[in-house]
Design a protein around this motif. Structure first.
Motif, PDB file in Angstrom:
ATOM      1  N   LEU A   1      27.048  46.322  39.696  1.00  0.00           N
ATOM      2  CA  LEU A   1      25.680  46.824  39.824  1.00  0.00           C
ATOM      3  C   LEU A   1      25.274  47.707  38.649  1.00  0.00           C
ATOM      4  CD1 LEU A   1      25.480  47.729  43.632  1.00  0.00           C
ATOM      5  CD2 LEU A   1      24.268  45.883  42.463  1.00  0.00           C
ATOM      6  N   THR A   2      26.245  48.337  38.005  1.00  0.00           N
ATOM      7  CA  THR A   2      25.929  49.238  36.891  1.00  0.00           C
ATOM      8  C   THR A   2      26.106  48.584  35.526  1.00  0.00           C
ATOM      9  OG1 THR A   2      28.203  50.107  37.076  1.00  0.00           O
ATOM     10  CG2 THR A   2      26.454  51.364  38.153  1.00  0.00           C
ATOM     11  N   LYS A   3      26.659  47.371  35.493  1.00  0.00           N
ATOM     12  CA  LYS A   3      26.830  46.637  34.239  1.00  0.00           C
ATOM     13  C   LYS A   3      26.739  45.160  34.564  1.00  0.00           C
ATOM     14  CE  LYS A   3      28.271  46.509  29.799  1.00  0.00           C
ATOM     15  NZ  LYS A   3      27.607  47.190  28.675  1.00  0.00           N
ATOM     16  N   ARG A   4      25.778  44.476  33.987  1.00  0.00           N
ATOM     17  CA  ARG A   4      25.534  43.094  34.383  1.00  0.00           C
ATOM     18  C   ARG A   4      26.726  42.192  34.100  1.00  0.00           C
ATOM     19  NH1 ARG A   4      20.057  40.622  32.588  1.00  0.00           N
ATOM     20  NH2 ARG A   4      20.798  39.045  34.050  1.00  0.00           N
ATOM     21  N   THR A   5      27.482  42.487  33.045  1.00  0.00           N
ATOM     22  CA  THR A   5      28.669  41.671  32.760  1.00  0.00           C
ATOM     23  C   THR A   5      29.847  42.057  33.659  1.00  0.00           C
ATOM     24  OG1 THR A   5      29.185  43.215  30.970  1.00  0.00           O
ATOM     25  CG2 THR A   5      28.069  41.177  30.365  1.00  0.00           C
ATOM     26  N   GLY A   6      29.691  43.109  34.462  1.00  0.00           N
ATOM     27  CA  GLY A   6      30.773  43.535  35.348  1.00  0.00           C
ATOM     28  C   GLY A   6      31.177  42.462  36.337  1.00  0.00           C
ATOM     29  N   ILE A   7      30.197  41.689  36.816  1.00  0.00           N
ATOM     30  CA  ILE A   7      30.509  40.635  37.778  1.00  0.00           C
ATOM     31  C   ILE A   7      31.396  39.573  37.149  1.00  0.00           C
ATOM     32  CG2 ILE A   7      28.307  39.500  37.229  1.00  0.00           C
ATOM     33  CD1 ILE A   7      30.222  39.346  40.568  1.00  0.00           C
ATOM     34  N   TYR A   8      31.134  39.225  35.892  1.00  0.00           N
ATOM     35  CA  TYR A   8      31.949  38.219  35.220  1.00  0.00           C
ATOM     36  C   TYR A   8      33.356  38.743  34.950  1.00  0.00           C
ATOM     37  CZ  TYR A   8      27.209  36.498  34.356  1.00  0.00           C
ATOM     38  OH  TYR A   8      25.920  36.084  34.509  1.00  0.00           O
ATOM     39  N   ILE A   9      33.453  39.999  34.512  1.00  0.00           N
ATOM     40  CA  ILE A   9      34.762  40.595  34.247  1.00  0.00           C
ATOM     41  C   ILE A   9      35.582  40.657  35.525  1.00  0.00           C
ATOM     42  CG2 ILE A   9      35.942  42.713  33.525  1.00  0.00           C
ATOM     43  CD1 ILE A   9      33.519  43.250  31.686  1.00  0.00           C
ATOM     44  N   SER A  10      34.950  41.082  36.630  1.00  0.00           N
ATOM     45  CA  SER A  10      35.653  41.214  37.906  1.00  0.00           C
ATOM     46  C   SER A  10      36.156  39.863  38.400  1.00  0.00           C
ATOM     47  CB  SER A  10      34.726  41.838  38.953  1.00  0.00           C
ATOM     48  OG  SER A  10      34.288  43.118  38.556  1.00  0.00           O
ATOM     49  N   LEU A  11      35.284  38.877  38.404  1.00  0.00           N
ATOM     50  CA  LEU A  11      35.658  37.569  38.942  1.00  0.00           C
ATOM     51  C   LEU A  11      36.718  36.885  38.081  1.00  0.00           C
ATOM     52  CD1 LEU A  11      32.185  36.175  40.089  1.00  0.00           C
ATOM     53  CD2 LEU A  11      33.968  37.252  41.471  1.00  0.00           C
ATOM     54  N   MET A  12      36.565  36.956  36.770  1.00  0.00           N
ATOM     55  CA  MET A  12      37.550  36.307  35.897  1.00  0.00           C
ATOM     56  C   MET A  12      38.909  36.984  36.002  1.00  0.00           C
ATOM     57  SD  MET A  12      35.514  35.030  32.485  1.00  0.00           S
ATOM     58  CE  MET A  12      34.667  36.568  32.131  1.00  0.00           C
ATOM     59  N   THR A  13      38.907  38.310  36.205  1.00  0.00           N
ATOM     60  CA  THR A  13      40.174  39.015  36.363  1.00  0.00           C
ATOM     61  C   THR A  13      40.889  38.567  37.630  1.00  0.00           C
ATOM     62  OG1 THR A  13      39.274  40.955  35.219  1.00  0.00           O
ATOM     63  CG2 THR A  13      41.252  41.291  36.541  1.00  0.00           C
ATOM     64  N   LEU A  14      40.156  38.468  38.732  1.00  0.00           N
ATOM     65  CA  LEU A  14      40.776  38.022  39.980  1.00  0.00           C
ATOM     66  C   LEU A  14      41.227  36.570  39.885  1.00  0.00           C
ATOM     67  CD1 LEU A  14      38.720  39.677  42.868  1.00  0.00           C
ATOM     68  CD2 LEU A  14      40.688  40.530  41.617  1.00  0.00           C
ATOM     69  N   LEU A  15      40.468  35.755  39.155  1.00  0.00           N
ATOM     70  CA  LEU A  15      40.882  34.359  38.969  1.00  0.00           C
ATOM     71  C   LEU A  15      42.197  34.278  38.199  1.00  0.00           C
ATOM     72  CD1 LEU A  15      37.461  32.639  38.161  1.00  0.00           C
ATOM     73  CD2 LEU A  15      38.888  32.262  40.179  1.00  0.00           C
ATOM     74  N   VAL A  16      42.377  35.163  37.221  1.00  0.00           N
ATOM     75  CA  VAL A  16      43.634  35.203  36.469  1.00  0.00           C
ATOM     76  C   VAL A  16      44.771  35.646  37.391  1.00  0.00           C
ATOM     77  CG1 VAL A  16      44.875  36.380  34.622  1.00  0.00           C
ATOM     78  CG2 VAL A  16      42.557  35.557  34.226  1.00  0.00           C
ATOM     79  N   LEU A  17      44.488  36.592  38.293  1.00  0.00           N
ATOM     80  CA  LEU A  17      45.528  37.055  39.222  1.00  0.00           C
ATOM     81  C   LEU A  17      46.002  35.919  40.129  1.00  0.00           C
ATOM     82  CD1 LEU A  17      44.221  40.592  40.310  1.00  0.00           C
ATOM     83  CD2 LEU A  17      46.168  40.075  38.842  1.00  0.00           C
ATOM     84  N   LEU A  18      45.131  34.959  40.390  1.00  0.00           N
ATOM     85  CA  LEU A  18      45.528  33.822  41.227  1.00  0.00           C
ATOM     86  C   LEU A  18      46.588  32.961  40.550  1.00  0.00           C
ATOM     87  CD1 LEU A  18      42.101  32.625  42.695  1.00  0.00           C
ATOM     88  CD2 LEU A  18      43.930  33.837  43.889  1.00  0.00           C
ATOM     89  N   LEU A  19      46.732  33.103  39.229  1.00  0.00           N
ATOM     90  CA  LEU A  19      47.739  32.326  38.504  1.00  0.00           C
ATOM     91  C   LEU A  19      49.140  32.920  38.673  1.00  0.00           C
ATOM     92  CD1 LEU A  19      45.785  31.706  35.165  1.00  0.00           C
ATOM     93  CD2 LEU A  19      45.995  30.168  37.134  1.00  0.00           C
ATOM     94  N   PHE A  20      49.209  34.175  39.147  1.00  0.00           N
ATOM     95  CA  PHE A  20      50.509  34.799  39.350  1.00  0.00           C
ATOM     96  C   PHE A  20      51.214  34.162  40.547  1.00  0.00           C
ATOM     97  CE2 PHE A  20      48.587  37.656  36.513  1.00  0.00           C
ATOM     98  CZ  PHE A  20      49.530  38.545  36.029  1.00  0.00           C
ATOM     99  N   LYS A  21      52.518  34.313  40.588  1.00  0.00           N
ATOM    100  CA  LYS A  21      53.314  33.730  41.677  1.00  0.00           C
ATOM    101  C   LYS A  21      53.265  34.630  42.903  1.00  0.00           C
ATOM    102  CE  LYS A  21      56.458  31.150  38.677  1.00  0.00           C
ATOM    103  NZ  LYS A  21      57.869  30.920  38.271  1.00  0.00           N
ATOM    104  N   PHE A  22      52.082  34.708  43.512  1.00  0.00           N
ATOM    105  CA  PHE A  22      51.903  35.473  44.736  1.00  0.00           C
ATOM    106  C   PHE A  22      52.042  34.548  45.941  1.00  0.00           C
ATOM    107  CE2 PHE A  22      48.909  38.402  42.166  1.00  0.00           C
ATOM    108  CZ  PHE A  22      49.997  39.160  41.746  1.00  0.00           C
ATOM    109  N   SER A  23      52.224  35.149  47.104  1.00  0.00           N
ATOM    110  CA  SER A  23      52.321  34.362  48.332  1.00  0.00           C
ATOM    111  C   SER A  23      50.958  33.780  48.688  1.00  0.00           C
ATOM    112  CB  SER A  23      52.831  35.252  49.469  1.00  0.00           C
ATOM    113  OG  SER A  23      51.880  36.257  49.784  1.00  0.00           O
ATOM    114  N   GLY A  24      50.961  32.827  49.599  1.00  0.00           N
ATOM    115  CA  GLY A  24      49.719  32.199  50.018  1.00  0.00           C
ATOM    116  C   GLY A  24      48.756  33.175  50.654  1.00  0.00           C
ATOM    117  N   LYS A  25      49.286  34.160  51.389  1.00  0.00           N
ATOM    118  CA  LYS A  25      48.436  35.151  52.041  1.00  0.00           C
ATOM    119  C   LYS A  25      47.726  36.018  51.007  1.00  0.00           C
ATOM    120  CE  LYS A  25      48.517  38.919  55.409  1.00  0.00           C
ATOM    121  NZ  LYS A  25      49.370  39.737  56.320  1.00  0.00           N
TER     122      LYS A  25
END
Length: 290
Positions: free
Chosen positions: A137-161
């Motif tokens: 809400l305070t930086k328009r590119t914040g939404i892209y940074i947030s989503l892309m960061t979480l998408l990268v975290l999905l590449l880690f070997k985390f559990s399904g949950k």
């Protein structure tokens, strides 16, 4: 915009910051008859929040077994390096989003440190979600940074949950920031949408820089016009390395052409840099052999 009834509030810069500045300006006018007093109070508030967030970041480093002298040195740097306190003594969307960005970095570091276990905590995931919303809400590119960061975290070997929780946070954040805010909140407040190519600022500015330096041939004139709606001469006049607005203002950017030219120039620059490094290595090898 806030004090002009005839002028609609625009989301060119986040509309939340416009309302926030107007709110504190109104406080200053009602209490002291001067809008600057209210904005000064906002600066004091953001300085306090920044100090707390940087202190929290320094303390958090203990979880990564960083010794206290290094942590204290980092805190001193944040407090005494002139740019940082000077930065937070001004008002801009960057000074409002910076504390949320730092918190976002801390939370992501904790996810990595705990191998994703932290997101299974309702409190942690809720706080991460709140931080992403305020950052966006305070930086328009914040939404892209947030989503892309979480998408990268999905590449880690985390559990399904853990992956399911991260995916839920992605979908929930996208729903609020890309649907509810623009389609409901902004519509109810009569906020006019800003430019939709904020995510393209870096490629647009980089291609404009290449055009500014005259690296394009005459045959690339059509490509430049498709991207910017301007000729190379107009780009040279409009280009500013510190301000992207004159470059990104053209709303009919030809995305395929922009990405193709940007990628081509990027490969060319990388190839040229690799050649330079190869020459340096060959020189050192020859020098060592002689």
């Amino acid at each position: 915009m806030f004090f002009s009834p005839s002028q609609p509030i625009s989301d060119h810069h986040p509309f939340v910051t416009t309302y926030l500045y107007g709110f504190f300006a109104n406080i200053g006018m009602r209490l002291g008859g001067n809008a600057i007093m209210g904005l000064f109070a906002l600066i004091i508030l953001q300085c306090c929040i920044a100090a707390i967030v940087f202190a929290a970041a320094s303390c958090y480093l203990q979880r990564w077994d960083i010794s206290w002298p290094i942590r204290f040195g980092i805190l001193l740097f944040c407090a005494l390096f002139p740019f940082i306190p000077g930065f937070f003594c001004s008002l801009a969307k960057d000074t409002l989003c910076a504390p949320w960005f730092v918190l976002f970095c801390i939370l992501n570091a904790e996810i990595i440190r705990t191998r994703g276990q932290s997101v299974q905590s309702v409190k942690f995931s809720s706080f991460l979600f709140i931080v992403m919303i305020f950052f966006s809400l305070t930086k328009r590119t914040g939404i892209y940074i947030s989503l892309m960061t979480l998408l990268v975290l999905l590449l880690f070997k985390f559990s399904g949950k853990i992956r399911a929780i991260l995916s839920s946070l992605i979908l929930l954040t996208m729903t609020i920031m890309l649907l509810i805010i623009p389609k409901a909140v902004m519509l109810a407040l009569h906020v006019t949408p800003g430019e939709g190519n904020e995510i393209l600022v870096a490629p647009l500015q980089q291609v404009a820089n290449i055009a500014y330096r005259g690296a394009f041939s005459e045959g690339d004139a059509d490509n430049l016009h498709k991207i910017f709606g301007m000729s190379s001469k107009q780009i040279k006049k409009a280009y500013n390395p510190y301000v992207a607005d004159p470059i990104k203002s053209y709303k009919s950017t030809d995305m395929p052409t922009l990405l193709r030219v940007w990628a081509t120039q990027g490969v060319f620059i990388c190839w040229r840099m690799s050649g330079i490094f190869l020459l340096i290595i060959c020189y050192h090898c020859w020098h060592a052999g002689s």
